[in-house]
Design a protein around this motif. Sequence first.
Motif, short mmCIF file in Angstrom:
data_model
loop_
_atom_site.label_atom_id
_atom_site.label_comp_id
_atom_site.label_asym_id
_atom_site.label_seq_id
_atom_site.Cartn_x
_atom_site.Cartn_y
_atom_site.Cartn_z
N THR A 33 45.30 52.86 8.79
CA THR A 33 45.12 54.16 9.44
C THR A 33 45.64 54.12 10.87
OG1 THR A 33 42.88 53.58 10.17
CG2 THR A 33 43.10 54.71 8.04
N GLY A 34 45.82 55.33 11.43
CA GLY A 34 46.25 55.45 12.81
C GLY A 34 47.69 55.03 13.00
N SER A 35 47.98 54.47 14.17
CA SER A 35 49.31 53.96 14.49
C SER A 35 49.46 52.55 13.93
CB SER A 35 49.50 53.96 16.01
OG SER A 35 50.74 53.40 16.36
N VAL A 36 50.40 52.37 13.02
CA VAL A 36 50.52 51.11 12.26
C VAL A 36 51.80 50.37 12.66
CG1 VAL A 36 50.76 50.10 9.96
CG2 VAL A 36 49.24 52.06 10.31
N LEU A 37 51.67 49.06 12.82
CA LEU A 37 52.82 48.18 12.97
C LEU A 37 52.94 47.34 11.72
CD1 LEU A 37 55.09 46.71 14.58
CD2 LEU A 37 53.30 45.17 15.42
N GLU A 38 54.10 47.36 11.09
CA GLU A 38 54.34 46.48 9.95
C GLU A 38 55.27 45.34 10.37
OE1 GLU A 38 56.21 46.25 5.45
OE2 GLU A 38 55.46 48.19 6.17
N ALA A 58 57.96 49.72 12.01
CA ALA A 58 58.22 48.52 11.21
C ALA A 58 59.25 47.65 11.91
CB ALA A 58 58.73 48.91 9.82
N ILE A 59 58.96 46.35 11.99
CA ILE A 59 59.95 45.42 12.56
C ILE A 59 60.46 44.50 11.46
CG2 ILE A 59 58.95 45.52 14.86
CD1 ILE A 59 58.49 42.23 13.47
N GLU A 60 61.75 44.18 11.55
CA GLU A 60 62.40 43.32 10.56
C GLU A 60 63.56 42.61 11.26
OE1 GLU A 60 63.96 41.15 7.88
OE2 GLU A 60 62.10 42.22 7.37
N PRO A 61 63.59 41.26 11.22
CA PRO A 61 64.66 40.55 11.92
C PRO A 61 66.03 40.61 11.26
CG PRO A 61 63.20 39.01 10.80
CD PRO A 61 62.57 40.36 10.67
N SER A 62 66.07 40.86 9.95
CA SER A 62 67.33 40.83 9.22
C SER A 62 68.01 42.20 9.21
CB SER A 62 67.10 40.37 7.77
OG SER A 62 68.25 40.60 6.98
N LEU A 90 57.33 40.45 19.99
CA LEU A 90 57.26 41.88 19.65
C LEU A 90 57.56 42.74 20.88
CD1 LEU A 90 54.03 41.75 17.45
CD2 LEU A 90 56.39 41.96 16.66
N PRO A 91 58.46 43.70 20.74
CA PRO A 91 58.89 44.51 21.89
C PRO A 91 57.99 45.71 22.16
CG PRO A 91 60.19 45.09 19.97
CD PRO A 91 59.25 44.00 19.52
N PHE A 92 56.69 45.46 22.28
CA PHE A 92 55.72 46.53 22.47
C PHE A 92 54.69 46.13 23.53
CE2 PHE A 92 56.79 46.27 17.88
CZ PHE A 92 57.60 47.40 17.80
N LYS A 120 47.98 39.79 17.84
CA LYS A 120 46.71 40.06 18.53
C LYS A 120 46.96 40.83 19.82
CE LYS A 120 43.39 37.16 18.77
NZ LYS A 120 42.58 35.98 19.08
N ARG A 121 48.04 40.54 20.50
CA ARG A 121 48.34 41.20 21.77
C ARG A 121 48.62 42.68 21.60
NH1 ARG A 121 52.72 42.89 24.35
NH2 ARG A 121 54.19 42.03 22.83
N VAL A 122 49.41 43.03 20.58
CA VAL A 122 49.81 44.44 20.42
C VAL A 122 48.79 45.25 19.63
CG1 VAL A 122 52.25 43.82 20.59
CG2 VAL A 122 51.19 44.08 18.32
N CYS A 123 47.87 44.58 18.96
CA CYS A 123 46.82 45.28 18.21
C CYS A 123 45.68 45.66 19.16
CB CYS A 123 46.30 44.39 17.08
SG CYS A 123 45.11 45.22 15.98
#
Length: 200
Positions: A33-38, A58-62, A90-92, A120-123
């Motif tokens: 729920t809410g603002s999600v980072l995948e 969503a972040i993906e290196p490839s 993570l760029p956030f 943990k930092r961005v959550c």
Amino acid sequence: MGKLFAKWYDFFMNPLEKTAFKALRKKLLSNATGSVLEIGSGTGVNFPFYIEAKSVTAIEPSQYMLKNSVSKIQQATVPIEVIQAGAEQLPFPDHSFDCVVATLVFCTILDRDKAMIEIKRVCKPDGQILLFEHVRMDNRFLSHLQDFFTPIWKKICDGCCLNRETLKLLIDHNLKIINVEKHYQGLFLLIEARNVPENK
């Protein structure tokens, strides 16, 4: 991640995704729920299953996986933004997300500890962390087989490790484990955790 692996990933995973994995993903992501980072969104297989989320980043290196995820973005019912980045950096800003999701990702992350520190930092404090991962099994014989085959498997499957102890990783980083569901004799875990502040 290699271009060839990304090209054939959906094809080889499709039999599992249409059966067992689909149900597990839907169950897990219904809690996002809410603002999600995948983390490590791959070809975007999770995107259609976000129902309760306000938005998904969503972040993906490839770059090859990112390209293959475009069609899944169009199937989603919530806004989805995809960014090329790795979990270890993570760029956030701090406390950006209500929920962090990772599915079948921690088997390939090179520096798992650094990735978990970043998650943990961005959550947000008390935010959700939801995982669906394959892990090293409790059964001694089967876990030894996983250890034996991992070096070969890593070469075939673009760095995937069969024997990661991801639940222990979360515990080691002082995340509060809310619920763990074991599937297929403990090979796959659905994990719900909370980012409890250190002073609590």
